[in-house]
Enzyme design. Structure first.
Site, PDB file in Angstrom:
ATOM      1  N   ILE A  10       0.824  -1.225   0.000  1.00  0.00           N
ATOM      2  CA  ILE A  10       0.000   0.000   0.000  1.00  0.00           C
ATOM      3  C   ILE A  10       0.851   1.266   0.000  1.00  0.00           C
ATOM      4  O   ILE A  10       0.397   2.320  -0.458  1.00  0.00           O
ATOM      5  CB  ILE A  10      -0.990  -0.028   1.187  1.00  0.00           C
ATOM      6  CG1 ILE A  10      -2.153   0.933   0.949  1.00  0.00           C
ATOM      7  CG2 ILE A  10      -0.287   0.275   2.502  1.00  0.00           C
ATOM      8  CD1 ILE A  10      -3.320   0.746   1.909  1.00  0.00           C
ATOM      9  N   VAL A  53       1.654  -3.210   8.497  1.00  0.00           N
ATOM     10  CA  VAL A  53       1.465  -2.136   7.524  1.00  0.00           C
ATOM     11  C   VAL A  53       1.785  -0.772   8.153  1.00  0.00           C
ATOM     12  O   VAL A  53       2.284   0.140   7.486  1.00  0.00           O
ATOM     13  CB  VAL A  53       0.045  -2.218   6.908  1.00  0.00           C
ATOM     14  CG1 VAL A  53      -1.037  -1.841   7.881  1.00  0.00           C
ATOM     15  CG2 VAL A  53      -0.047  -1.371   5.655  1.00  0.00           C
ATOM     16  N   ASP A  54       1.525  -0.635   9.441  1.00  0.00           N
ATOM     17  CA  ASP A  54       1.828   0.605  10.177  1.00  0.00           C
ATOM     18  C   ASP A  54       3.336   0.911  10.089  1.00  0.00           C
ATOM     19  O   ASP A  54       3.739   2.036   9.725  1.00  0.00           O
ATOM     20  CB  ASP A  54       1.387   0.388  11.638  1.00  0.00           C
ATOM     21  CG  ASP A  54       1.330   1.659  12.467  1.00  0.00           C
ATOM     22  OD1 ASP A  54       1.566   2.747  11.909  1.00  0.00           O
ATOM     23  OD2 ASP A  54       1.048   1.549  13.680  1.00  0.00           O
TER      24      ASP A  54
END
Ligand code: AR6
Length: 178
Positions: free
Chosen positions: A19, A41-42
C-alpha cells in the site's frame, strides 16, 4: 441523482501488493490507539513516509479503536494518511464487528471531508489483531458501499492486499456482489 450499486461497484478495485506505493489521494493505516507506529502495515507506512509522519502523529493524542485521524503523507506518493486502529479480535463478542465497521466508515468520512477522489485500504485488523479474514472482508466491502450510497459520494477505492489469502477472499467477495 442517487449513485446506484453497479456504479459503486465499478469504483472498487482489488489488487495485490504494498500500500505504501499507491498513487492515490489517501492511504489508510491499520494503526494502534497510540498512533505512534508499530509493525505490519503501520511500520511500512512510517518507514516509507519518513520521520515527519511520526512528528505529526505525536500531535494527534491517539485514537480509539474505530476512530480515524488524518495526517499529511510526507514522502509517500499519497497526499494523506488516514490512521485508524481496528479492533483486536477476541472471539467476536466484544463489539469487534461494529468497531471494524467504524474504522472503514470514519476513514471514508475523512476522505470525503478532505476532498479525496481515491483511497487505498489494507485489510484492517487481519494481521496482528487476528480478525478472521472472510468476515473482515465482508465488513470492509459492505461498509464502503453503504457509505457511498448514503452519502451519494463516489470515490475510487483500492483494497491493497499483501497476502494471497486476503487477495483471493476479496476477489471472490467482490465477484459475488457483481
Ligand atoms: N501493504 C498492504 N498491506 C500490508 C502491508 C503493506 N505494506 N504490510 C502488511 N500488510 P497488520 P492489524 C497487511 O498486522 O492486524 C501494527 O503493529 C497484512 O498482511 O499490519 O490491524 C499496529 O501498530 C494484513 O493483512 O495490522 C497495531 O499494533 C493487514 O495488512 C497492529 O499492528 C493488517 O495487518 C494492528 O494490527
Amino acid at each position: 441523482m442517487a449513485v446506484d450499486k453497479s456504479t459503486i461497484l465499478k469504483h472498487i478495485h482489488i489488487q495485490k501488493g504494498d500500500i505504501t506505493k499507491m498513487e492515490v489521494d489517501a492511504i489508510v493505516n491499520a494503526a494502534n490507539p497510540s498512533l505512534l507506529g508499530g509493525g505490519g502495515v503501520d511500520g511500512a507506512i512510517h518507514r516509507a513516509a519518513g520521520p515527519q509522519l511520526l512528528e505529526e502523529c505525536r500531535t494527534l493524542g491517539g485514537a480509539q479503536p474505530g476512530e480515524a485521524k488524518i495526517t499529511k503523507g510526507y514522502r509517500l506518493k499519497a497526499k494523506y494518511v488516514i490512521h485508524t486502529p481496528g479492533p483486536v479480535y477476541r472471539g467476536g463478542n466484544h463489539n469487534e464487528a461494529a468497531i471494524l465497521k467504524n474504522s472503514y466508515y470514519n476513514s471514508m468520512r475523512l476522505a470525503k471531508d478532505n476532498g479525496c477522489t481515491s483511497i487505498a485500504f489494507p485489510a484492517i485488523s487481519t494481521g496482528v489483531y487476528g480478525y478472521p479474514k472472510e468476515e473482515a472482508c465482508s465488513i470492509a466491502l459492505s461498509t464502503i458501499i453503504e457509505f457511498m450510497e448514503k452519502e451519494n459520494f463516489l470515490i475510487d477505492v483500492y483494497f491493497v492486499l499483501f497476502d494471497d489469502d486476503n487477495y483471493a477472499i476479496y476477489t471472490k467477495h467482490l465477484q459475488e456482489l457483481s
